[in-house]
Motif scaffolding. Structure first.
Motif, short mmCIF file in Angstrom:
data_model
loop_
_atom_site.label_atom_id
_atom_site.label_comp_id
_atom_site.label_asym_id
_atom_site.label_seq_id
_atom_site.Cartn_x
_atom_site.Cartn_y
_atom_site.Cartn_z
N ARG A 9 0.63 -0.90 -0.06
CA ARG A 9 0.37 0.14 0.13
C ARG A 9 0.37 1.45 -0.18
O ARG A 9 2.10 0.83 0.09
CB ARG A 9 -0.89 0.49 1.50
N LEU A 10 0.30 2.29 -0.48
CA LEU A 10 0.70 4.07 -0.33
C LEU A 10 0.60 4.94 0.45
O LEU A 10 -0.73 4.06 1.17
CB LEU A 10 0.34 4.34 -1.79
N PRO A 11 1.49 5.09 1.55
CA PRO A 11 0.97 6.45 2.26
C PRO A 11 -0.18 7.43 2.46
O PRO A 11 -1.00 7.55 0.91
CB PRO A 11 1.95 7.00 2.71
N GLU A 12 -1.00 7.38 3.62
CA GLU A 12 -2.24 8.19 3.04
C GLU A 12 -1.53 10.06 2.86
O GLU A 12 0.06 10.27 2.90
CB GLU A 12 -2.63 8.60 4.67
N LYS A 13 -2.31 10.62 1.96
CA LYS A 13 -1.47 11.95 1.80
C LYS A 13 -1.52 12.89 2.85
O LYS A 13 -1.34 13.37 4.07
CB LYS A 13 -3.11 12.53 0.69
N ASP A 14 -0.09 13.68 2.36
CA ASP A 14 0.67 14.95 3.29
C ASP A 14 0.80 14.23 4.68
O ASP A 14 0.47 15.14 5.82
CB ASP A 14 -0.52 16.05 3.43
N LYS A 15 1.55 13.46 4.34
CA LYS A 15 2.20 12.83 5.72
C LYS A 15 3.60 12.60 5.35
O LYS A 15 4.55 12.13 5.07
CB LYS A 15 1.42 11.72 5.81
N ASP A 16 4.24 13.34 6.36
CA ASP A 16 5.76 12.72 6.52
C ASP A 16 5.89 11.29 6.96
O ASP A 16 5.47 11.00 7.48
CB ASP A 16 6.64 13.76 8.18
N LEU A 17 7.26 10.97 5.94
CA LEU A 17 7.62 9.32 5.96
C LEU A 17 9.08 10.11 6.34
O LEU A 17 9.51 9.80 6.07
CB LEU A 17 6.89 9.26 5.21
N LEU A 18 9.22 7.83 6.67
CA LEU A 18 10.92 7.61 6.77
C LEU A 18 10.79 6.53 5.48
O LEU A 18 9.28 5.85 5.44
CB LEU A 18 11.44 6.66 8.20
N VAL A 19 11.43 6.58 4.69
CA VAL A 19 11.74 5.72 3.84
C VAL A 19 12.61 4.98 3.88
O VAL A 19 13.53 5.20 4.29
CB VAL A 19 11.35 6.62 2.08
N CYS A 20 12.56 3.72 2.68
CA CYS A 20 13.73 3.55 2.26
C CYS A 20 13.92 3.00 0.61
O CYS A 20 13.01 2.10 0.44
CB CYS A 20 14.05 1.85 3.20
N THR A 21 15.17 3.03 0.42
CA THR A 21 15.57 2.83 -1.07
C THR A 21 15.64 1.36 -1.33
O THR A 21 16.63 1.13 -0.41
CB THR A 21 15.72 3.84 -2.27
N ASN A 22 15.55 1.28 -2.87
CA ASN A 22 16.13 0.24 -2.83
C ASN A 22 17.88 0.20 -2.98
O ASN A 22 19.00 -1.01 -3.10
CB ASN A 22 16.35 -0.44 -4.54
N TRP A 30 8.78 11.92 1.17
CA TRP A 30 6.65 11.71 0.72
C TRP A 30 6.49 12.27 -0.09
O TRP A 30 7.30 11.49 -1.56
CB TRP A 30 7.01 13.83 0.61
N TYR A 31 5.19 10.93 -0.18
CA TYR A 31 4.51 10.50 -1.53
C TYR A 31 3.09 11.54 -1.81
O TYR A 31 2.63 11.88 -1.94
CB TYR A 31 3.38 9.24 -1.32
N TYR A 32 3.13 12.06 -2.86
CA TYR A 32 2.62 12.75 -4.10
C TYR A 32 1.53 12.18 -4.82
O TYR A 32 1.59 11.52 -6.10
CB TYR A 32 3.83 14.21 -5.01
N HIS A 33 0.33 11.93 -4.36
CA HIS A 33 -0.39 10.67 -4.81
C HIS A 33 -0.94 11.89 -6.35
O HIS A 33 -1.35 11.21 -6.96
CB HIS A 33 -1.63 10.33 -4.10
N ASP A 34 -1.10 12.74 -6.73
CA ASP A 34 -0.97 13.62 -7.49
C ASP A 34 -0.18 13.18 -8.58
O ASP A 34 -0.77 13.47 -10.07
CB ASP A 34 -2.17 14.51 -7.31
N TYR A 58 5.76 5.91 8.94
CA TYR A 58 4.59 7.22 9.30
C TYR A 58 6.03 7.61 10.33
O TYR A 58 6.38 6.53 10.82
CB TYR A 58 3.70 7.53 9.88
N VAL A 59 5.91 8.93 10.46
CA VAL A 59 7.29 8.69 11.30
C VAL A 59 6.27 9.31 12.81
O VAL A 59 5.10 9.59 13.01
CB VAL A 59 7.17 10.08 10.98
N PRO A 60 7.15 8.65 13.80
CA PRO A 60 6.40 8.65 15.17
C PRO A 60 5.89 9.61 15.16
O PRO A 60 7.26 10.81 15.36
CB PRO A 60 7.49 7.86 15.90
N GLU A 61 5.51 10.07 16.85
CA GLU A 61 5.26 11.75 17.46
C GLU A 61 6.16 11.86 18.18
O GLU A 61 7.18 10.54 18.65
CB GLU A 61 4.42 11.33 18.00
N PRO A 62 6.91 12.35 18.02
CA PRO A 62 7.91 13.07 19.18
C PRO A 62 8.04 12.76 21.02
O PRO A 62 6.54 12.91 20.70
CB PRO A 62 8.34 14.35 18.89
#
Length: 67
Positions: A9-22, A30-34, A58-62
């Motif tokens: 699945r892809l993340p919700e719109k307008d959320k800060d994320l931790l990402v990992c690449t290949n 961030w993922y821009y759905h549009d 998702y980035v955890p709460e501080p």
């Protein structure tokens, strides 16, 4: 918290994320759905090829502020 594959699945719109690449880059993104496009914080500072996002979370709460 566990990593989520972009195949699942892809993340919700307008959320800060931790990402990992290949290429094993891990950082804020961030993922821009549009646009159906990923962006990374570090891309603003480098021309390096960071690869393609494979997983995100998702980035955890501080922690709470203690006085």
């Amino acid at each position: 918290m566990e990593w989520i594959s972009i195949k699942d699945r892809l993340p919700e719109k307008d959320k800060d994320l931790l990402v990992c690449t290949n290429t094993f880059y891990m950082g804020i993104g961030w993922y821009y759905h549009d646009l159906q496009k990923w962006d990374f914080e570090i891309q603003k500072h480098t021309e390096a090829d960071l690869g393609e996002v494979t997983h995100w979370m998702y980035v955890p709460e501080p922690p709470p502020v203690e006085f």
